[in-house]
Design a protein around this motif. Structure first.
Motif, PDB file in Angstrom:
ATOM      1  N   ILE A  86       0.836  -1.194   0.000  1.00  0.00           N
ATOM      2  CA  ILE A  86       0.000   0.000   0.000  1.00  0.00           C
ATOM      3  C   ILE A  86       0.873   1.246   0.000  1.00  0.00           C
ATOM      4  O   ILE A  86       1.821   1.357   0.788  1.00  0.00           O
ATOM      5  CB  ILE A  86      -0.913   0.021   1.244  1.00  0.00           C
ATOM      6  CG1 ILE A  86      -1.828  -1.192   1.236  1.00  0.00           C
ATOM      7  CG2 ILE A  86      -1.715   1.321   1.307  1.00  0.00           C
ATOM      8  CD1 ILE A  86      -2.624  -1.360   2.510  1.00  0.00           C
ATOM      9  N   LEU A  87       0.542   2.187  -0.879  1.00  0.00           N
ATOM     10  CA  LEU A  87       1.134   3.521  -0.850  1.00  0.00           C
ATOM     11  C   LEU A  87       0.099   4.451  -0.233  1.00  0.00           C
ATOM     12  O   LEU A  87      -1.069   4.435  -0.630  1.00  0.00           O
ATOM     13  CB  LEU A  87       1.463   4.019  -2.260  1.00  0.00           C
ATOM     14  CG  LEU A  87       2.717   3.498  -2.923  1.00  0.00           C
ATOM     15  CD1 LEU A  87       2.857   4.103  -4.315  1.00  0.00           C
ATOM     16  CD2 LEU A  87       3.936   3.779  -2.109  1.00  0.00           C
ATOM     17  N   GLU A  88       0.518   5.242   0.728  1.00  0.00           N
ATOM     18  CA  GLU A  88      -0.385   6.194   1.374  1.00  0.00           C
ATOM     19  C   GLU A  88      -0.149   7.570   0.779  1.00  0.00           C
ATOM     20  O   GLU A  88       0.977   7.968   0.514  1.00  0.00           O
ATOM     21  CB  GLU A  88      -0.134   6.224   2.875  1.00  0.00           C
ATOM     22  CG  GLU A  88      -0.413   4.891   3.540  1.00  0.00           C
ATOM     23  CD  GLU A  88      -0.022   4.880   5.010  1.00  0.00           C
ATOM     24  OE1 GLU A  88       0.531   5.884   5.495  1.00  0.00           O
ATOM     25  OE2 GLU A  88      -0.266   3.851   5.651  1.00  0.00           O
ATOM     26  N   VAL A  89      -1.234   8.316   0.582  1.00  0.00           N
ATOM     27  CA  VAL A  89      -1.173   9.662   0.043  1.00  0.00           C
ATOM     28  C   VAL A  89      -1.609  10.618   1.137  1.00  0.00           C
ATOM     29  O   VAL A  89      -2.668  10.446   1.735  1.00  0.00           O
ATOM     30  CB  VAL A  89      -2.091   9.812  -1.193  1.00  0.00           C
ATOM     31  CG1 VAL A  89      -1.978  11.201  -1.775  1.00  0.00           C
ATOM     32  CG2 VAL A  89      -1.740   8.760  -2.235  1.00  0.00           C
ATOM     33  N   VAL A  90      -0.768  11.609   1.415  1.00  0.00           N
ATOM     34  CA  VAL A  90      -1.097  12.607   2.436  1.00  0.00           C
ATOM     35  C   VAL A  90      -0.969  13.999   1.832  1.00  0.00           C
ATOM     36  O   VAL A  90      -0.217  14.222   0.887  1.00  0.00           O
ATOM     37  CB  VAL A  90      -0.186  12.475   3.676  1.00  0.00           C
ATOM     38  CG1 VAL A  90      -0.415  11.154   4.386  1.00  0.00           C
ATOM     39  CG2 VAL A  90       1.275  12.613   3.305  1.00  0.00           C
ATOM     40  N   GLN A  91      -1.728  14.925   2.392  1.00  0.00           N
ATOM     41  CA  GLN A  91      -1.679  16.320   1.958  1.00  0.00           C
ATOM     42  C   GLN A  91      -0.371  16.934   2.418  1.00  0.00           C
ATOM     43  O   GLN A  91       0.018  16.778   3.577  1.00  0.00           O
ATOM     44  CB  GLN A  91      -2.861  17.083   2.555  1.00  0.00           C
ATOM     45  CG  GLN A  91      -3.060  18.461   2.011  1.00  0.00           C
ATOM     46  CD  GLN A  91      -3.568  18.457   0.573  1.00  0.00           C
ATOM     47  OE1 GLN A  91      -4.263  17.528   0.173  1.00  0.00           O
ATOM     48  NE2 GLN A  91      -3.216  19.462  -0.173  1.00  0.00           N
ATOM     49  N   GLU A  92       0.311  17.628   1.517  1.00  0.00           N
ATOM     50  CA  GLU A  92       1.554  18.299   1.891  1.00  0.00           C
ATOM     51  C   GLU A  92       1.239  19.468   2.809  1.00  0.00           C
ATOM     52  O   GLU A  92       0.291  20.219   2.571  1.00  0.00           O
ATOM     53  CB  GLU A  92       2.299  18.806   0.661  1.00  0.00           C
ATOM     54  CG  GLU A  92       3.570  19.518   1.037  1.00  0.00           C
ATOM     55  CD  GLU A  92       4.263  20.139  -0.156  1.00  0.00           C
ATOM     56  OE1 GLU A  92       5.461  20.424  -0.006  1.00  0.00           O
ATOM     57  OE2 GLU A  92       3.643  20.330  -1.188  1.00  0.00           O
ATOM     58  N   GLN A  93       2.017  19.630   3.847  1.00  0.00           N
ATOM     59  CA  GLN A  93       1.851  20.750   4.760  1.00  0.00           C
ATOM     60  C   GLN A  93       3.144  21.559   4.762  1.00  0.00           C
ATOM     61  O   GLN A  93       4.230  20.994   4.931  1.00  0.00           O
ATOM     62  CB  GLN A  93       1.540  20.274   6.166  1.00  0.00           C
ATOM     63  CG  GLN A  93       0.205  19.584   6.256  1.00  0.00           C
ATOM     64  CD  GLN A  93      -0.102  19.136   7.673  1.00  0.00           C
ATOM     65  OE1 GLN A  93       0.756  19.144   8.540  1.00  0.00           O
ATOM     66  NE2 GLN A  93      -1.335  18.728   7.890  1.00  0.00           N
ATOM     67  N   ILE A  94       3.009  22.839   4.581  1.00  0.00           N
ATOM     68  CA  ILE A  94       4.172  23.731   4.600  1.00  0.00           C
ATOM     69  C   ILE A  94       4.026  24.658   5.784  1.00  0.00           C
ATOM     70  O   ILE A  94       2.953  25.157   6.083  1.00  0.00           O
ATOM     71  CB  ILE A  94       4.257  24.534   3.296  1.00  0.00           C
ATOM     72  CG1 ILE A  94       4.428  23.593   2.105  1.00  0.00           C
ATOM     73  CG2 ILE A  94       5.405  25.533   3.346  1.00  0.00           C
ATOM     74  CD1 ILE A  94       4.428  24.258   0.768  1.00  0.00           C
ATOM     75  N   GLY A  95       5.125  24.905   6.450  1.00  0.00           N
ATOM     76  CA  GLY A  95       5.115  25.829   7.566  1.00  0.00           C
ATOM     77  C   GLY A  95       4.947  25.111   8.891  1.00  0.00           C
ATOM     78  O   GLY A  95       5.215  23.922   9.015  1.00  0.00           O
ATOM     79  N   GLY A  96       4.502  25.831   9.876  1.00  0.00           N
ATOM     80  CA  GLY A  96       4.301  25.254  11.180  1.00  0.00           C
ATOM     81  C   GLY A  96       5.421  25.607  12.149  1.00  0.00           C
ATOM     82  O   GLY A  96       5.274  25.465  13.352  1.00  0.00           O
ATOM     83  N   GLY A  97       6.541  26.048  11.638  1.00  0.00           N
ATOM     84  CA  GLY A  97       7.659  26.427  12.502  1.00  0.00           C
ATOM     85  C   GLY A  97       7.709  27.924  12.669  1.00  0.00           C
ATOM     86  O   GLY A  97       7.482  28.689  11.750  1.00  0.00           O
ATOM     87  N   CYS A  98       7.947  28.364  13.885  1.00  0.00           N
ATOM     88  CA  CYS A  98       8.008  29.807  14.123  1.00  0.00           C
ATOM     89  C   CYS A  98       9.421  30.271  14.260  1.00  0.00           C
ATOM     90  O   CYS A  98      10.268  29.704  14.795  1.00  0.00           O
ATOM     91  CB  CYS A  98       7.239  30.168  15.397  1.00  0.00           C
ATOM     92  SG  CYS A  98       5.484  29.918  15.199  1.00  0.00           S
TER      93      CYS A  98
END
Length: 98
Positions: A86-98
């Motif tokens: 199985i290959l899992e597909v996830v939404q890319e998330q950018i940022g989150g670091g301050c």
């Protein structure tokens, strides 16, 4: 006398040869798409086909195999994939670091 009829040689002959094609399931937790690909095919083709079918931009998602990011140049052989993986597909998330 020949050994071709011995049980040891017969067992070695019955071992299944690795198949040229693999059935891979790609899921994004909402949809499951099954692909049949060759072991030497670059996974870019599979990734692009999944994104096209789901109406997603390839740059907006990431593909993971066993928790590791899949590169477009990877093949099932380089990742040591087996039939039914199985290959899992996830939404890319950018940022989150301050």
């Amino acid at each position: 006398m020949s050994d071709t009829g011995s049980p040891a040689n017969k067992a070695a002959d019955d071992a299944p040869a690795p198949t040229e094609h693999l059935n891979i399931k790609v899921t994004d937790n909402n949809n499951e798409v099954f692909f049949k690909i060759k072991r030497t095919t670059a996974l870019r083709k599979l990734m692009d086909a999944f994104c096209e079918r789901q109406g997603k931009l390839p740059s907006s998602v990431r593909f993971l195999f066993d928790g590791q990011r899949v590169q477009a140049t990877d093949t099932p052989d380089t990742l040591e994939m087996q039939d039914g993986d199985i290959l899992e597909v996830v939404q890319e998330q950018i940022g989150g670091g301050c």
